[in-house]
Write an enzyme that holds these catalytic residues in place. Structure first.
Site, short mmCIF file in Angstrom:
data_model
loop_
_atom_site.label_atom_id
_atom_site.label_comp_id
_atom_site.label_asym_id
_atom_site.label_seq_id
_atom_site.Cartn_x
_atom_site.Cartn_y
_atom_site.Cartn_z
N SER A 191 0.94 -1.19 0.05
CA SER A 191 -0.24 0.11 -0.16
C SER A 191 0.89 1.23 -0.01
O SER A 191 0.48 2.21 -0.70
CB SER A 191 -0.87 -0.17 1.19
OG SER A 191 -1.73 1.14 1.50
N GLU A 192 1.89 1.24 0.97
CA GLU A 192 2.87 2.36 0.85
C GLU A 192 3.58 2.58 -0.32
O GLU A 192 3.69 3.97 -0.66
CB GLU A 192 3.69 2.35 2.18
CG GLU A 192 3.04 2.15 3.29
CD GLU A 192 2.52 3.60 3.99
OE1 GLU A 192 2.77 4.62 3.29
OE2 GLU A 192 1.74 3.43 4.86
#
Length: 140
Positions: free
Chosen positions: A30-31
Site C-alpha cells: 500500500s505504501e
C-alpha cells in the site's frame, strides 16, 4: 520488483517481532507498491514510506534499504498499536491520514527548530560583527 522479491525478508522480519507477515506485506504494498526507492510528494521514503523525522526516531541506516525500512516499519506499527489500541478496529484510510498528518507535523516542527537555531547562530555572528552574517540572515 514485487512481493515475491521481498517475501523472504518480510517473513523473516515479521517472525523476528512476532508480527503478522501478511499485514506487513499489505502495508508495504500500500505504501510503496514494493519500490524501495519510492519517495512521496511530501518526502516519505522507502517501502514503508517513512517521513525523515519519523525515520530519525525509528530507523537505522538508509531508509531505502528494504531490510532496515521493513524492520523499522514493524517496530513503529507495533508501537502505534500499543499507543492506540482502538486503531486496530479503525477505518484504515482514516488511520493512514492521521498517521501522515502526525508525520508531517513532526517534520514541520523539526524544520522550524532548525530554522530557529540558524537564526540564533546568525544573530550571534551578526552581533560579533562576523563578515557575511547580514547577507546570510537575509536568506532566512
Amino acid at each position: 520488483m514485487g512481493f515475491s522479491t521481498f517475501r523472504p525478508l518480510v517473513v523473516a522480519i515479521a517472525a523476528k517481532y512476532g508480527y503478522d507477515a501478511a499485514k506487513l506485506a499489505a502495508q508495504a504494498h500500500s505504501e510503496s507498491a514494493w519500490n524501495p526507492l519510492a519517495k512521496s510528494r511530501v518526502g516519505a521514503l522507502g517501502l514503508m514510506q517513512f517521513m525523515p523525522a519519523t525515520w530519525a526516531e525509528w530507523g537505522h541506516g538508509n531508509p531505502e534499504d528494504p531490510e532496515a525500512n521493513l524492520d523499522a516499519g514493524v517496530r513503529y506499527m507495533q508501537w502505534l498499536r500499543a499507543q492506540f489500541p482502538a486503531a486496530s478496529h479503525a477505518d484504515p484510510e482514516a488511520l493512514a491520514t492521521l498517521l501522515e498528518t502526525d508525520a508531517l507535523h513532526r517534520d514541520a516542527l523539526s524544520r522550524l527548530e532548525k530554522r530557529r537555531h540558524q537564526k540564533r547562530e546568525l544573530s550571534k555572528a551578526f552581533a560579533q560583527g562576523e563578515t557575511g552574517a547580514r547577507e546570510r540572515s537575509k536568506a532566512l
